[in-house]
Design a protein around this motif. Structure first.
Motif, PDB file in Angstrom:
ATOM      1  N   VAL A   6       0.844  -1.196   0.000  1.00 30.05           N
ATOM      2  CA  VAL A   6       0.000   0.000   0.000  1.00 30.05           C
ATOM      3  C   VAL A   6       0.879   1.245   0.000  1.00 30.05           C
ATOM      4  CG1 VAL A   6      -1.789   1.292   1.210  1.00 30.05           C
ATOM      5  CG2 VAL A   6      -1.842  -1.214   1.218  1.00 30.05           C
ATOM      6  N   ASN A   7       0.671   2.109  -0.986  1.00 30.51           N
ATOM      7  CA  ASN A   7       1.416   3.357  -1.085  1.00 30.51           C
ATOM      8  C   ASN A   7       0.738   4.409  -0.198  1.00 30.51           C
ATOM      9  OD1 ASN A   7       2.370   5.960  -1.991  1.00 30.51           O
ATOM     10  ND2 ASN A   7       3.179   4.943  -3.805  1.00 30.51           N
ATOM     11  N   LEU A   8       1.502   4.974   0.727  1.00 28.91           N
ATOM     12  CA  LEU A   8       0.962   5.899   1.723  1.00 28.91           C
ATOM     13  C   LEU A   8       1.144   7.372   1.351  1.00 28.91           C
ATOM     14  CD1 LEU A   8       2.175   4.076   4.959  1.00 28.91           C
ATOM     15  CD2 LEU A   8      -0.120   4.040   3.958  1.00 28.91           C
ATOM     16  N   ASN A   9       1.590   7.674   0.147  1.00 25.92           N
ATOM     17  CA  ASN A   9       1.835   9.065  -0.231  1.00 25.92           C
ATOM     18  C   ASN A   9       0.619   9.962  -0.026  1.00 25.92           C
ATOM     19  OD1 ASN A   9       4.396   8.352  -0.977  1.00 25.92           O
ATOM     20  ND2 ASN A   9       4.222   9.044  -3.080  1.00 25.92           N
ATOM     21  N   LYS A  10      -0.563   9.465  -0.402  1.00 29.53           N
ATOM     22  CA  LYS A  10      -1.753  10.319  -0.339  1.00 29.53           C
ATOM     23  C   LYS A  10      -2.134  10.648   1.103  1.00 29.53           C
ATOM     24  CE  LYS A  10      -2.685  11.151  -4.611  1.00 29.53           C
ATOM     25  NZ  LYS A  10      -1.442  10.612  -5.177  1.00 29.53           N
ATOM     26  N   ILE A  11      -1.792   9.802   2.049  1.00 26.77           N
ATOM     27  CA  ILE A  11      -2.003  10.141   3.457  1.00 26.77           C
ATOM     28  C   ILE A  11      -1.163  11.368   3.806  1.00 26.77           C
ATOM     29  CG2 ILE A  11      -1.784   9.340   5.836  1.00 26.77           C
ATOM     30  CD1 ILE A  11      -3.934   7.858   4.302  1.00 26.77           C
ATOM     31  N   ILE A  33      -1.384  -2.765   7.871  1.00 27.32           N
ATOM     32  CA  ILE A  33      -0.727  -4.004   8.306  1.00 27.32           C
ATOM     33  C   ILE A  33      -1.722  -4.901   9.028  1.00 27.32           C
ATOM     34  CG2 ILE A  33       1.053  -4.967   9.823  1.00 27.32           C
ATOM     35  CD1 ILE A  33       2.681  -2.391   9.247  1.00 27.32           C
ATOM     36  N   ASP A  34      -2.506  -4.329   9.920  1.00 27.53           N
ATOM     37  CA  ASP A  34      -3.498  -5.114  10.657  1.00 27.53           C
ATOM     38  C   ASP A  34      -4.543  -5.722   9.726  1.00 27.53           C
ATOM     39  OD1 ASP A  34      -2.196  -4.502  13.010  1.00 27.53           O
ATOM     40  OD2 ASP A  34      -3.611  -2.924  13.609  1.00 27.53           O
ATOM     41  N   ALA A  35      -4.795  -5.050   8.602  1.00 25.84           N
ATOM     42  CA  ALA A  35      -5.765  -5.569   7.629  1.00 25.84           C
ATOM     43  C   ALA A  35      -5.181  -6.667   6.754  1.00 25.84           C
ATOM     44  CB  ALA A  35      -6.285  -4.433   6.750  1.00 25.84           C
ATOM     45  N   GLY A  36      -3.846  -6.847   6.811  1.00 29.47           N
ATOM     46  CA  GLY A  36      -3.241  -7.983   6.119  1.00 29.47           C
ATOM     47  C   GLY A  36      -2.350  -7.671   4.941  1.00 29.47           C
ATOM     48  N   CYS A  37      -2.049  -6.391   4.667  1.00 30.89           N
ATOM     49  CA  CYS A  37      -1.174  -6.109   3.520  1.00 30.89           C
ATOM     50  C   CYS A  37       0.211  -6.697   3.772  1.00 30.89           C
ATOM     51  CB  CYS A  37      -1.088  -4.606   3.260  1.00 30.89           C
ATOM     52  SG  CYS A  37      -0.012  -3.701   4.388  1.00 30.89           S
ATOM     53  N   GLY A  38       0.924  -6.967   2.692  1.00 32.32           N
ATOM     54  CA  GLY A  38       2.246  -7.563   2.820  1.00 32.32           C
ATOM     55  C   GLY A  38       3.381  -6.576   2.757  1.00 32.32           C
ATOM     56  N   GLY A  39       3.065  -5.314   2.457  1.00 32.89           N
ATOM     57  CA  GLY A  39       4.118  -4.320   2.356  1.00 32.89           C
ATOM     58  C   GLY A  39       3.539  -2.925   2.321  1.00 32.89           C
ATOM     59  N   LEU A  40       4.405  -1.945   2.525  1.00 31.47           N
ATOM     60  CA  LEU A  40       4.040  -0.536   2.405  1.00 31.47           C
ATOM     61  C   LEU A  40       5.063   0.166   1.517  1.00 31.47           C
ATOM     62  CD1 LEU A  40       2.985   0.176   6.080  1.00 31.47           C
ATOM     63  CD2 LEU A  40       1.470   0.030   4.105  1.00 31.47           C
ATOM     64  N   THR A  41       4.575   1.113   0.735  1.00 36.39           N
ATOM     65  CA  THR A  41       5.392   1.854  -0.218  1.00 36.39           C
ATOM     66  C   THR A  41       5.330   3.335   0.100  1.00 36.39           C
ATOM     67  OG1 THR A  41       5.120   0.255  -2.024  1.00 36.39           O
ATOM     68  CG2 THR A  41       5.572   2.532  -2.655  1.00 36.39           C
ATOM     69  N   VAL A  42       6.460   4.024  -0.058  1.00 33.22           N
ATOM     70  CA  VAL A  42       6.492   5.479  -0.039  1.00 33.22           C
ATOM     71  C   VAL A  42       7.367   5.946  -1.194  1.00 33.22           C
ATOM     72  CG1 VAL A  42       6.076   5.766   2.436  1.00 33.22           C
ATOM     73  CG2 VAL A  42       8.418   5.486   1.610  1.00 33.22           C
ATOM     74  N   HIS A  43       7.106   7.174  -1.635  1.00 31.84           N
ATOM     75  CA  HIS A  43       7.882   7.749  -2.740  1.00 31.84           C
ATOM     76  C   HIS A  43       8.306   9.160  -2.335  1.00 31.84           C
ATOM     77  CE1 HIS A  43       8.304   8.184  -7.387  1.00 31.84           C
ATOM     78  NE2 HIS A  43       9.133   9.008  -6.765  1.00 31.84           N
ATOM     79  N   PRO A  44       9.364   9.283  -1.549  1.00 31.26           N
ATOM     80  CA  PRO A  44       9.837  10.608  -1.171  1.00 31.26           C
ATOM     81  C   PRO A  44      10.440  11.343  -2.363  1.00 31.26           C
ATOM     82  CG  PRO A  44      11.396   8.949  -0.454  1.00 31.26           C
ATOM     83  CD  PRO A  44      10.212   8.203  -1.006  1.00 31.26           C
ATOM     84  N   GLY A 216       2.344 -15.226 -12.227  1.00 36.00           N
ATOM     85  CA  GLY A 216       3.542 -15.021 -11.428  1.00 36.00           C
ATOM     86  C   GLY A 216       3.788 -13.587 -11.013  1.00 36.00           C
ATOM     87  N   LEU A 217       2.790 -12.728 -11.100  1.00 41.65           N
ATOM     88  CA  LEU A 217       2.938 -11.332 -10.685  1.00 41.65           C
ATOM     89  C   LEU A 217       3.355 -11.297  -9.214  1.00 41.65           C
ATOM     90  CD1 LEU A 217       2.548  -8.320 -11.477  1.00 41.65           C
ATOM     91  CD2 LEU A 217       0.168  -8.554 -10.702  1.00 41.65           C
ATOM     92  N   ALA A 218       4.515 -10.701  -8.935  1.00 39.50           N
ATOM     93  CA  ALA A 218       5.082 -10.770  -7.585  1.00 39.50           C
ATOM     94  C   ALA A 218       4.455  -9.775  -6.629  1.00 39.50           C
ATOM     95  CB  ALA A 218       6.599 -10.545  -7.650  1.00 39.50           C
ATOM     96  N   GLU A 219       4.176  -8.570  -7.098  1.00 46.77           N
ATOM     97  CA  GLU A 219       3.766  -7.491  -6.190  1.00 46.77           C
ATOM     98  C   GLU A 219       3.014  -6.419  -6.951  1.00 46.77           C
ATOM     99  OE1 GLU A 219       6.252  -3.856  -4.220  1.00 46.77           O
ATOM    100  OE2 GLU A 219       7.003  -5.869  -3.754  1.00 46.77           O
ATOM    101  N   VAL A 220       2.020  -5.833  -6.315  1.00 49.71           N
ATOM    102  CA  VAL A 220       1.392  -4.617  -6.826  1.00 49.71           C
ATOM    103  C   VAL A 220       1.512  -3.539  -5.762  1.00 49.71           C
ATOM    104  CG1 VAL A 220      -0.178  -5.686  -8.466  1.00 49.71           C
ATOM    105  CG2 VAL A 220      -0.905  -5.418  -6.088  1.00 49.71           C
ATOM    106  N   SER A 221       1.851  -2.341  -6.205  1.00 43.09           N
ATOM    107  CA  SER A 221       1.939  -1.172  -5.321  1.00 43.09           C
ATOM    108  C   SER A 221       0.794  -0.249  -5.689  1.00 43.09           C
ATOM    109  CB  SER A 221       3.289  -0.471  -5.501  1.00 43.09           C
ATOM    110  OG  SER A 221       3.339   0.718  -4.734  1.00 43.09           O
ATOM    111  N   ILE A 222      -0.111  -0.007  -4.734  1.00 40.56           N
ATOM    112  CA  ILE A 222      -1.341   0.729  -5.029  1.00 40.56           C
ATOM    113  C   ILE A 222      -1.557   1.791  -3.956  1.00 40.56           C
ATOM    114  CG2 ILE A 222      -3.824   0.564  -5.429  1.00 40.56           C
ATOM    115  CD1 ILE A 222      -3.418  -2.336  -6.247  1.00 40.56           C
ATOM    116  N   GLY A 223      -1.756   3.018  -4.392  1.00 41.62           N
ATOM    117  CA  GLY A 223      -1.956   4.093  -3.439  1.00 41.62           C
ATOM    118  C   GLY A 223      -3.142   4.976  -3.758  1.00 41.62           C
TER     119      GLY A 223
END
Length: 247
Positions: A6-11, A33-44, A216-223
């Motif tokens: 989950v990309n947190l930029n918009k927060i 994280i509590d909802a079950g996502c496997g990762g977090l993304t940021v784009h500084p 075989g898509l490994a990961e999606v980053s969505i914000g």
């Protein structure tokens, strides 16, 4: 299963529009994280218009040992003010993955990937620097990209497909041509030995179709879409909805 980051930029954008600490990027991270996502993304970015270096450091301590941490950015953007540069920031916080994106201050959002056939020698030293830090290295690319064997040879481990054109075609009503181009690009990257991530304008409406086309898509980053949908559905519920699509 494809990992949801989950990309947190918009927060951070919402917080920065008012000043202060709300909404809290740390609380949003814990909720995802509590909802079950496997990762977090940021784009500084150097202009710090959303996620700041302080946010990057806060999240590093919060996420360690819990989920993957993906930091996106332009490795060639010079240090400025409180922004130390992408390599220095990653050296400090040691994310799981760094995703290299050729964006500039003038872009509202990322809108294209690296050209691996032209940029490979320029990328070589920065990829080596990130690998030395211990980061998995992914490079943002467009559908139709070439040069995957060369990318693997310099230490790139993944590509991230820039899916904006697919999302627009899906919205316009016919994404078949775009989907075929992305599927072909993913297949060629995987055959060269690279794992495949994807991101940009993916949503609950279009994600399932995209995932079905990319084995075989490994990961999606969505914000952007996820945070927008969360305004109506709630953040936890929205994350869980995405996880059901990916499952």
């Amino acid at each position: 299963m494809t990992l949801l980051s989950v990309n947190l930029n918009k927060i951070a954008v919402l917080r920065n529009s008012r000043g202060g600490d709300e909404p809290s990027i740390a609380t949003a991270a814990n909720t995802c994280i509590d909802a079950g996502c496997g990762g977090l993304t940021v784009h500084p970015r150097p202009d710090m218009r959303h996620v700041t270096p302080a946010d990057v450091r806060t999240l590093a301590g919060l996420l360690r040992g819990r989920v993957e941490y993906n930091i996106e950015g332009n490795p060639f953007a010079a240090a400025r003010g409180a922004y130390p540069g992408l390599i220095e920031l990653c050296r400090e916080v040691k994310p799981t993955q760094v995703t290299l994106v050729p964006d500039g201050d003038g872009q509202i959002t990322s809108d294209h990937g690296f050209d691996l056939t032209k940029d490979i020698e320029t990328l070589k030293p920065v990829v080596a620097a990130f690998r030395e830090i211990g980061c998995r290295v992914s490079v943002f690319v467009d559908a139709g990209a070439q040069g995957f064997a060369d990318a693997l040879a310099i230490g790139v481990q993944r590509i991230e497909l820039y899916t904006g054109p697919y999302a627009k075609a899906f919205h316009d009503g016919d994404a078949r041509a775009e989907l075929a181009a992305f599927a072909d690009t993913a297949r060629r990257a995987q055959q060269a030995g690279l794992a495949v991530n994807a991101g940009h304008d993916l949503s609950q409406a279009n994600l399932g179709t995209f995932k079905s086309a990319i084995p075989g898509l490994a990961e999606v980053s969505i914000g952007h879409a996820l945070i927008g949908e969360a305004l109506y559905q709630g953040l936890s519920s929205t994350v869980r909805s995405y996880l059901r699509i990916l499952a």
